[in-house]
Scaffold this active site. Structure first.
Site, short mmCIF file in Angstrom:
data_model
loop_
_atom_site.label_atom_id
_atom_site.label_comp_id
_atom_site.label_asym_id
_atom_site.label_seq_id
_atom_site.Cartn_x
_atom_site.Cartn_y
_atom_site.Cartn_z
N ASP A 63 0.82 -1.22 0.00
CA ASP A 63 0.00 0.00 0.00
C ASP A 63 0.85 1.27 0.00
O ASP A 63 2.06 1.22 0.22
CB ASP A 63 -0.96 0.00 1.20
CG ASP A 63 -0.28 -0.45 2.52
OD1 ASP A 63 0.95 -0.43 2.58
OD2 ASP A 63 -1.00 -0.83 3.45
N ASN A 129 -7.45 -2.84 14.58
CA ASN A 129 -8.86 -3.14 14.30
C ASN A 129 -8.99 -4.33 13.33
O ASN A 129 -10.04 -4.55 12.73
CB ASN A 129 -9.58 -1.91 13.72
CG ASN A 129 -8.97 -1.43 12.41
OD1 ASN A 129 -8.04 -2.04 11.88
ND2 ASN A 129 -9.48 -0.33 11.88
N HIS A 131 -7.29 -4.76 10.50
CA HIS A 131 -7.08 -4.51 9.07
C HIS A 131 -5.79 -5.16 8.59
O HIS A 131 -4.85 -5.36 9.36
CB HIS A 131 -7.15 -3.01 8.73
CG HIS A 131 -5.98 -2.18 9.14
ND1 HIS A 131 -6.06 -1.19 10.09
CD2 HIS A 131 -4.70 -2.15 8.70
CE1 HIS A 131 -4.89 -0.60 10.22
NE2 HIS A 131 -4.04 -1.17 9.39
N GLU A 136 -9.76 -1.78 5.52
CA GLU A 136 -10.42 -1.48 6.78
C GLU A 136 -11.63 -2.38 7.00
O GLU A 136 -12.13 -2.99 6.05
CB GLU A 136 -10.85 -0.01 6.77
CG GLU A 136 -9.70 0.99 6.66
CD GLU A 136 -8.94 1.18 7.99
OE1 GLU A 136 -9.04 0.31 8.88
OE2 GLU A 136 -8.24 2.20 8.12
N1 LIG Z 1 -0.79 -0.15 6.18
C1 LIG Z 1 -0.13 -0.60 7.35
C2 LIG Z 1 -0.35 -2.08 7.51
O1 LIG Z 1 0.24 -2.76 6.41
C3 LIG Z 1 0.24 -2.53 8.82
O2 LIG Z 1 0.16 -3.93 8.94
C4 LIG Z 1 -0.47 -1.88 9.96
C5 LIG Z 1 0.08 -2.27 11.32
O3 LIG Z 1 1.15 -1.47 11.62
P1 LIG Z 1 2.22 -1.72 12.76
O4 LIG Z 1 3.05 -2.85 12.30
O5 LIG Z 1 2.98 -0.42 12.83
O6 LIG Z 1 1.46 -2.00 13.99
O7 LIG Z 1 -0.32 -0.48 9.82
C6 LIG Z 1 -0.57 0.16 8.60
O8 LIG Z 1 -1.91 0.47 8.59
#
Ligand SMILES: N[C@@H]1[C@@H](O)[C@H](O)[C@@H](COP(=O)(O)O)O[C@@H]1O
Length: 236
Positions: A63, A129, A131, A136
């Protein structure tokens, strides 16, 4: 789903790194799906330390935010360059283009790229959440690469990377759950108590679009690598 529970984030990175390298070493060509956020940082550090041979590896990221220049300090292009791409010579590196007037076309182009280079192994994190990538809650499980409006919870969790809260982008371009599910193999990493609820839902919950990660229950080659805190609510 295959679940590996280890002590802490450092151990998660070690297990995931070793699985990833084993998957692509010696292959003529390999497409590796990569993720951003805090969770993969330890894995990318191991790549920088050990410098495995990656000239056969094409990377595709999950993304990118909408509206940030590629060289913006907070873009995922910059994150990936700093963590990985400036240090190792992958065959090709791809991220979605979030900085264009024609976002629909950017999504279509990325989906075409994924058809051309089907993902052999996809690395994933998980949002608080539930995702995955930027899919989402409420996203249908068959979505291709698309534009999303980020939830308050996701913008909140990611604000630590931005100088001002209002700088956190409101939209992103993301591989869809449909795109992610086409990967031949998936490794999802999660650490810390903040992820415990989402991990529990993903593993023990019913298939539910309100927890996007439950879609992974339908995939036949997923390994979840978690630490004790992230796993602490499971089977309770
Ligand atoms: N787009 C990214 C996801 O790909 C990631 O998995 C998520 C969790 O992030 P973190 O690893 O910082 O908790 O955050 C973001 O939203």
């Amino acid at each position: 789903m295959n679940v590996i529970v280890v002590k802490n984030a450092e151990e998660i990175s070690k297990v995931a790194y070793e699985k990833m390298v084993k998957a692509f070493e010696g292959k003529a060509e390999f497409t590796l799906g990569l993720a951003t956020g805090g969770s993969p940082l330890g894995i990318y550090e191991l790549f920088r330390i050990h410098k495995p041979e990656v000239s056969n590896v094409i990377t595709v990221n999950l993304d990118e935010y909408v509206g940030l220049a590629e060289d913006d300090q907070t873009s995922y292009h910059t994150y990936m360059a700093e963590q990985l791409f400036n240090h190792l010579n992958f065959k090709e590196n791809h991220l979605p283009n979030g900085n264009t007037k024609n976002l629909e076309e950017a999504c279509k182009n990325y989906e075409e790229l994924l058809q051309k280079h089907p993902v052999d192994l996809q690395l994933l994190g998980i949002g608080e959440n539930g995702h995955i990538a930027f899919n989402e809650p409420g996203t249908p499980f068959d979505t291709p690469t698309h534009i999303v409006e980020l939830t308050e919870s996701t913008r909140n969790a990611n604000k630590i990377y931005f100088e001002n809260e209002e700088d956190v982008p409101t939209h992103a371009v993301t591989m869809g759950i449909g795109s992610i599910m086409r990967a031949k193999e998936i490794i999802l990493v999660a650490s810390g108590i903040k992820k415990a609820e989402a991990v529990k839902e993903m593993l023990n919950g019913k298939l539910d679009i309100n927890c996007p990660a439950t879609a992974l229950q339908n995939h036949n080659n997923v390994t979840i690598v978690v630490d004790e805190e992230a796993y602490s609510l499971c089977n309770k």
